[in-house]
Design a protein around this motif. Structure first.
Motif, short mmCIF file in Angstrom:
data_model
loop_
_atom_site.label_atom_id
_atom_site.label_comp_id
_atom_site.label_asym_id
_atom_site.label_seq_id
_atom_site.Cartn_x
_atom_site.Cartn_y
_atom_site.Cartn_z
N ILE A 95 0.86 -1.22 -0.01
CA ILE A 95 -0.20 -0.02 -0.02
C ILE A 95 0.68 1.35 -0.04
N PRO A 96 0.67 1.85 -1.16
CA PRO A 96 1.72 3.25 -1.13
C PRO A 96 1.67 4.35 -0.09
N PHE A 97 0.53 4.67 0.43
CA PHE A 97 0.89 5.78 1.58
C PHE A 97 1.11 5.15 2.88
N MET A 98 0.99 3.63 3.07
CA MET A 98 1.50 3.15 4.30
C MET A 98 2.91 3.10 4.31
N MET A 99 3.68 2.75 2.87
CA MET A 99 5.13 2.60 2.98
C MET A 99 5.53 4.15 3.33
N ASP A 100 4.83 5.20 2.78
CA ASP A 100 5.45 6.52 3.04
C ASP A 100 5.54 6.84 4.56
N LEU A 101 4.38 6.22 5.05
CA LEU A 101 4.38 6.62 6.42
C LEU A 101 5.41 5.75 7.36
N GLY A 102 5.88 4.58 6.82
CA GLY A 102 6.97 3.95 7.64
C GLY A 102 6.56 3.74 8.99
N ASN A 103 7.50 3.75 9.93
CA ASN A 103 7.09 3.30 11.33
C ASN A 103 5.88 4.36 12.02
N TRP A 104 5.43 5.29 11.37
CA TRP A 104 4.39 6.17 11.91
C TRP A 104 3.01 5.50 11.81
N ASN A 105 3.13 4.09 11.20
CA ASN A 105 2.07 3.25 11.05
C ASN A 105 1.64 2.83 12.71
N PHE A 106 2.77 2.53 13.20
CA PHE A 106 2.70 2.04 14.73
C PHE A 106 1.97 3.19 15.43
N ALA A 107 2.42 4.44 15.46
CA ALA A 107 1.90 5.50 16.10
C ALA A 107 0.75 5.67 15.93
N ILE A 108 0.01 5.55 14.61
CA ILE A 108 -1.24 5.83 14.36
C ILE A 108 -2.16 4.61 14.82
N GLY A 109 -1.89 3.55 14.54
CA GLY A 109 -2.49 2.27 15.09
C GLY A 109 -2.63 2.29 16.61
N PHE A 110 -1.43 2.44 17.24
CA PHE A 110 -1.36 2.34 18.94
C PHE A 110 -2.23 3.58 19.48
N SER A 111 -2.13 4.98 18.70
CA SER A 111 -2.76 5.90 19.23
C SER A 111 -4.42 5.88 18.98
N LEU A 112 -4.81 5.16 18.02
CA LEU A 112 -6.44 4.96 17.79
C LEU A 112 -6.82 3.97 19.00
N MET A 113 -6.12 3.01 19.12
CA MET A 113 -6.37 1.89 20.31
C MET A 113 -6.41 2.86 21.62
N ILE A 114 -5.43 3.50 21.82
CA ILE A 114 -5.31 4.36 23.12
C ILE A 114 -6.51 5.09 23.32
N ALA A 115 -6.79 6.20 22.21
CA ALA A 115 -7.88 6.87 22.24
C ALA A 115 -9.32 6.13 22.48
N GLY A 116 -9.46 4.91 21.99
CA GLY A 116 -10.59 4.11 22.32
C GLY A 116 -10.51 3.64 23.75
N LEU A 117 -9.41 3.47 24.01
CA LEU A 117 -9.28 2.79 25.63
C LEU A 117 -9.48 4.19 26.67
N LEU A 118 -8.96 5.08 26.34
CA LEU A 118 -9.24 6.39 27.12
C LEU A 118 -11.02 6.70 27.14
N MET A 119 -11.65 6.25 25.93
CA MET A 119 -13.04 6.62 25.97
C MET A 119 -13.70 5.71 27.12
N THR A 120 -13.21 4.56 27.44
CA THR A 120 -13.68 3.69 28.39
C THR A 120 -13.71 4.36 29.53
N MET A 121 -13.05 5.47 30.13
CA MET A 121 -13.20 5.96 31.18
C MET A 121 -14.50 6.68 31.61
N ARG A 122 -15.14 7.18 30.55
CA ARG A 122 -16.22 8.04 30.62
C ARG A 122 -17.47 7.01 30.28
N TRP A 123 -17.17 5.79 30.06
CA TRP A 123 -18.34 4.93 29.75
C TRP A 123 -19.17 4.63 30.88
N ARG A 124 -20.39 4.91 30.84
CA ARG A 124 -21.17 4.62 32.18
C ARG A 124 -22.33 3.39 32.01
#
Length: 88
Positions: free
Chosen positions: A59-88
């Motif tokens: 995938i061309p745009f993923m090749m351009d991002l390089g190791n930033w793919n890990f930052a994007i994937g983990f930051s999305l997962m952490i954002a969802g995890l942080l949302m669990t703190m406001r879940w009632r």
């Protein structure tokens, strides 16, 4: 032996509370869309990492991002995890 004098102590009275009580509105359950968005963000982050591992070189745009793919994937997962703190 002479008996010692007993001191009379003043009765302790706690100070009056000067604050007025505030009624707190009980929080209800979270909206179902909030739960869908929370789980969706976590799954998108997981999918981003899986796609990066499996087909990131094709995938061309993923090749351009390089190791930033890990930052994007983990930051999305952490954002969802942080949302669990406001879940009632």
């Amino acid at each position: 032996m002479p008996k010692s004098k007993v001191r009379k102590k003043a009765v302790y009275t706690p100070p009056a509370d000067r604050r007025t009580p505030v009624k707190v509105k009980p929080a209800g359950p979270s909206h179902p869309i909030y739960i869908i968005v929370m789980l969706g963000i976590m799954l998108i982050g997981l999918a981003w990492l899986v796609v990066n591992y499996i087909a990131g070189e094709k995938i061309p745009f993923m090749m351009d991002l390089g190791n930033w793919n890990f930052a994007i994937g983990f930051s999305l997962m952490i954002a969802g995890l942080l949302m669990t703190m406001r879940w009632r």
